[in-house]
Scaffold this motif. Structure first.
Motif, PDB file in Angstrom:
ATOM      1  N   CYS A  73       0.904  -1.009  -0.084  1.00 30.64           N
ATOM      2  CA  CYS A  73       0.045   0.063  -0.003  1.00 30.64           C
ATOM      3  C   CYS A  73       0.870   1.267  -0.063  1.00 30.64           C
ATOM      4  CB  CYS A  73      -1.064   0.163   1.226  1.00 30.64           C
ATOM      5  SG  CYS A  73      -2.198  -1.261   1.171  1.00 30.64           S
ATOM      6  N   CYS A  74       1.741   1.337   1.016  1.00 35.97           N
ATOM      7  CA  CYS A  74       2.494   2.578   1.076  1.00 35.97           C
ATOM      8  C   CYS A  74       3.435   2.936   0.016  1.00 35.97           C
ATOM      9  CB  CYS A  74       3.183   2.422   2.553  1.00 35.97           C
ATOM     10  SG  CYS A  74       4.067   4.103   2.817  1.00 35.97           S
ATOM     11  N   GLY A  75       4.277   1.570  -0.414  1.00 33.43           N
ATOM     12  CA  GLY A  75       4.980   1.456  -1.547  1.00 33.43           C
ATOM     13  C   GLY A  75       4.180   2.241  -2.847  1.00 33.43           C
ATOM     14  N   ALA A  76       3.156   1.672  -2.947  1.00 33.56           N
ATOM     15  CA  ALA A  76       2.496   2.085  -4.279  1.00 33.56           C
ATOM     16  C   ALA A  76       2.063   3.577  -4.058  1.00 33.56           C
ATOM     17  CB  ALA A  76       1.349   1.080  -4.362  1.00 33.56           C
ATOM     18  N   MET A  83      10.378   0.185  -1.245  1.00 29.13           N
ATOM     19  CA  MET A  83       9.122  -0.730  -0.753  1.00 29.13           C
ATOM     20  C   MET A  83       8.728  -1.572  -1.652  1.00 29.13           C
ATOM     21  SD  MET A  83       7.069   2.084   1.581  1.00 29.13           S
ATOM     22  CE  MET A  83       7.494   2.523   3.158  1.00 29.13           C
ATOM     23  N   MET A  84       8.703  -1.254  -2.864  1.00 27.42           N
ATOM     24  CA  MET A  84       8.287  -2.294  -3.799  1.00 27.42           C
ATOM     25  C   MET A  84       9.126  -3.318  -3.799  1.00 27.42           C
ATOM     26  SD  MET A  84       5.245  -1.129  -5.409  1.00 27.42           S
ATOM     27  CE  MET A  84       4.875  -1.273  -3.733  1.00 27.42           C
ATOM     28  N   ILE A 223       4.551 -10.096  -7.376  1.00 28.31           N
ATOM     29  CA  ILE A 223       5.925  -9.747  -7.457  1.00 28.31           C
ATOM     30  C   ILE A 223       6.241  -9.231  -8.769  1.00 28.31           C
ATOM     31  CG2 ILE A 223       8.091 -11.282  -7.672  1.00 28.31           C
ATOM     32  CD1 ILE A 223       6.820 -13.309  -6.167  1.00 28.31           C
ATOM     33  N   ILE A 224       5.576  -9.563  -9.828  1.00 30.12           N
ATOM     34  CA  ILE A 224       6.018  -8.709 -11.111  1.00 30.12           C
ATOM     35  C   ILE A 224       5.788  -7.333 -11.160  1.00 30.12           C
ATOM     36  CG2 ILE A 224       5.398  -8.738 -13.710  1.00 30.12           C
ATOM     37  CD1 ILE A 224       5.017 -11.818 -13.554  1.00 30.12           C
ATOM     38  N   PHE A 225       4.276  -6.907 -10.494  1.00 27.58           N
ATOM     39  CA  PHE A 225       3.819  -5.602 -10.768  1.00 27.58           C
ATOM     40  C   PHE A 225       4.783  -4.875  -9.692  1.00 27.58           C
ATOM     41  CE2 PHE A 225      -0.711  -6.535 -11.886  1.00 27.58           C
ATOM     42  CZ  PHE A 225      -0.423  -6.928 -13.070  1.00 27.58           C
ATOM     43  N   GLY A 226       5.351  -5.422  -8.702  1.00 29.67           N
ATOM     44  CA  GLY A 226       5.923  -4.782  -7.589  1.00 29.67           C
ATOM     45  C   GLY A 226       7.446  -4.638  -8.221  1.00 29.67           C
ATOM     46  N   CYS A 227       7.937  -5.499  -8.784  1.00 30.46           N
ATOM     47  CA  CYS A 227       9.257  -4.933  -9.231  1.00 30.46           C
ATOM     48  C   CYS A 227       9.280  -4.233 -10.647  1.00 30.46           C
ATOM     49  CB  CYS A 227       9.813  -6.425 -10.026  1.00 30.46           C
ATOM     50  SG  CYS A 227      10.644  -7.710  -8.751  1.00 30.46           S
ATOM     51  N   CYS A 228       8.174  -4.144 -11.404  1.00 36.05           N
ATOM     52  CA  CYS A 228       8.091  -3.282 -12.705  1.00 36.05           C
ATOM     53  C   CYS A 228       7.556  -2.105 -11.898  1.00 36.05           C
ATOM     54  CB  CYS A 228       6.674  -3.700 -13.429  1.00 36.05           C
ATOM     55  SG  CYS A 228       7.002  -5.035 -14.268  1.00 36.05           S
ATOM     56  N   LEU A 229       7.021  -1.849 -10.896  1.00 37.81           N
ATOM     57  CA  LEU A 229       6.728  -0.318 -10.208  1.00 37.81           C
ATOM     58  C   LEU A 229       7.920   0.133  -9.582  1.00 37.81           C
ATOM     59  CD1 LEU A 229       3.240  -0.629  -8.965  1.00 37.81           C
ATOM     60  CD2 LEU A 229       3.872   0.761 -10.873  1.00 37.81           C
ATOM     61  N   GLY A 230       8.710  -0.936  -9.133  1.00 39.92           N
ATOM     62  CA  GLY A 230       9.853  -0.550  -8.354  1.00 39.92           C
ATOM     63  C   GLY A 230      10.851   0.215  -9.307  1.00 39.92           C
ATOM     64  N   ASN A 231      10.920  -0.199 -10.501  1.00 43.16           N
ATOM     65  CA  ASN A 231      11.696   0.359 -11.743  1.00 43.16           C
ATOM     66  C   ASN A 231      11.178   1.495 -12.062  1.00 43.16           C
ATOM     67  OD1 ASN A 231      13.418  -2.004 -11.467  1.00 43.16           O
ATOM     68  ND2 ASN A 231      12.419  -3.301 -12.928  1.00 43.16           N
TER      69      ASN A 231
END
Length: 256
Positions: A73-76, A83-84, A223-231
């Motif tokens: 939540c917080c990371g997004a 955080m992502m 996991i995929i979404f988290g990594c994509c958004l992290g980048n």
């Protein structure tokens, strides 16, 4: 400053929608676990160790779930790339034992027969001496419409009276209906409980395996979404800092 693409915004919204209830669910588990521990203190004179164990497990699971939900939540929402990444790693760590359990439940669901035979034999021997065991057998035999481990005749080695089965073996249960009966009587359930119980357990394990696999697939998308958004967030922040530095330099040049 370059903004997020449409697909990245959709992934961000998806993570928010999924992880808000995940975080709240984790907090709820923690609250229920704490309530269970506090309530058990009023009954210390009784055996409440099982309640304490379950409460402790609920608190531990709640902490893990709420932490993952918070990171998502917080990371997004705050667009924090670290955080992502932490969110993706946490889900991956959680996913490994889940997939292992699901795979084991799915593949080895048929290997419970021998254990079930021994368990049933041991419990049938306690039918007349242990009321809890007797009640458990009566419930199974009536609910699954079965009798003994391998049919009515399997009771002859465990009950003192001859030609006798528990009343719960009768298709129409009544007091004494299982006394002085023929083992092959049509008034008795002829199917053994071993096969009936094994079928129920195998079905439950199959459902559990499918559920775990489904959850793991959803987690994989997380996991995929988290990594994509992290980048994306990292690039977003780096572009922002570069523009800020250029703006500061230009301002200093104009001022001088």
């Amino acid at each position: 400053m370059a903004g997020l693409s449409c697909s990245e915004q959709m992934m961000r919204i998806w993570l928010l929608v999924v992880n808000v209830p995940l975080f709240l669910g984790g907090v709820l588990l923690i609250a229920i676990g704490i309530y269970g521990l506090m309530s058990s203190n009023d009954y210390e004179e009784f055996e409440v160790s099982n309640v304490n164990s379950v409460s402790g497990i609920m608190i531990a699971v709640g902490i893990v779930v709420s932490t993952i939900g918070f990171l998502g939540c917080c990371g997004a929402y705050q667009r924090r790339h670290w955080m992502m990444y932490a969110y993706s790693v946490a889900i991956l760590v959680l996913m490994v034992p889940e997939v292992t359990i699901g795979f084991y439940a799915y593949v080895y669901r048929g290997d419970i027969s021998d254990t079930l035979w021994k368990s049933m034999s041991d419990s049938m021997a306690k039918y007349e001496s242990n009321s809890i065991t007797a009640q458990a057998w009566d419930t199974v035999q009536q609910d699954l419409e079965c009798c003994g481990s391998d049919g009515p005749e399997s009771w002859k080695d465990y009950l003192e009276a001859n030609n006798t089965v528990p009343d719960s073996c009768c298709e129409t249960e009544s007091d004494g209906c299982g006394t002085n009966v023929e083992y092959n009587s049509t008034a008795l359930y002829q199917e053994g409980c071993h096969d009936a119980v094994q079928e129920v357990i195998e079905h439950c394990l199959l459902v559990l395996g499918h559920i775990v696999i489904l959850v793991a697939m959803l987690q994989l998308w997380g996991i995929i979404f988290g990594c994509c958004l992290g980048n994306a967030f990292r690039d977003y922040q780096s572009v922002g800092y570069d523009l800020l530095d250029h703006h500061s330099i230009d301002s200093s040049v104009l001022t001088s």
